[in-house]
Design a protein around this motif. Structure first.
Motif, PDB file in Angstrom:
ATOM      1  N   ASP A   1       0.817  -1.216   0.000  1.00  0.00           N
ATOM      2  CA  ASP A   1       0.000   0.000   0.000  1.00  0.00           C
ATOM      3  C   ASP A   1       0.848   1.262   0.000  1.00  0.00           C
ATOM      4  O   ASP A   1       0.404   2.316   0.464  1.00  0.00           O
TER       5      ASP A   1
ATOM      6  N   LYS B   1      -0.194   5.359   0.033  1.00  0.00           N
ATOM      7  CA  LYS B   1      -1.497   5.671   0.615  1.00  0.00           C
ATOM      8  C   LYS B   1      -1.318   6.455   1.909  1.00  0.00           C
ATOM      9  O   LYS B   1      -0.324   6.298   2.613  1.00  0.00           O
TER      10      LYS B   1
ATOM     11  N   VAL C   1      -5.992   1.339   4.914  1.00  0.00           N
ATOM     12  CA  VAL C   1      -4.721   0.805   4.435  1.00  0.00           C
ATOM     13  C   VAL C   1      -4.596  -0.656   4.849  1.00  0.00           C
ATOM     14  O   VAL C   1      -5.022  -1.030   5.941  1.00  0.00           O
TER      15      VAL C   1
END
Length: 121
Positions: free
Chosen positions: A28, A31, A50
């Motif tokens: 991720d 993010k 997330v």
């Protein structure tokens, strides 16, 4: 001879609940989100939106739980996130002692811009 108990130590972290962070490593990466909880014993934290995982849940009418596939956040390592300043700039965190009345207070400071991160509001 008996085994010696393992000493439990926690990870020192400068990130707290409700801080805005940016993920800098992992699937991720890039993010951003708000910290929901911090687990200092495991060195992990949960960030809103997330590291989403799917959990298959069985219906339980007594607890008003509907069955199906539920998505929820999973924990990520504290080392994989960076604090965001109010302007959205990722930064490391340092501390500065600030006098407040008769005592002194430790205030978190952004390394990049020098702004205070502990603002009540």
């Amino acid at each position: 001879m008996p085994k010696r108990p393992v000493e439990k130590t926690f990870v020192k972290t400068r990130i707290k609940k409700d801080d805005q962070v940016k993920v800098i490593a992992g699937r991720d990466k890039g993010k951003t989100g708000r910290v929901i909880s911090v687990d200092r014993w495991r060195g992990k934290l949960i960030v809103e939106g997330v590291s989403m995982i799917k959990r298959h849940t069985r219906p339980n009418p007594q607890r008003q739980i509907k069955g199906g596939i539920a998505e929820k956040e999973s924990a990520i390592a504290i080392s994989n996130v960076m604090m965001l300043t109010s302007g959205g700039v990722p930064t490391r965190v340092s501390y500065k002692l600030e006098p407040s009345g008769t005592s002194t207070r430790r205030v978190r400071i952004a390394k990049k811009s020098g702004e205070a991160l502990d603002t009540k509001g």
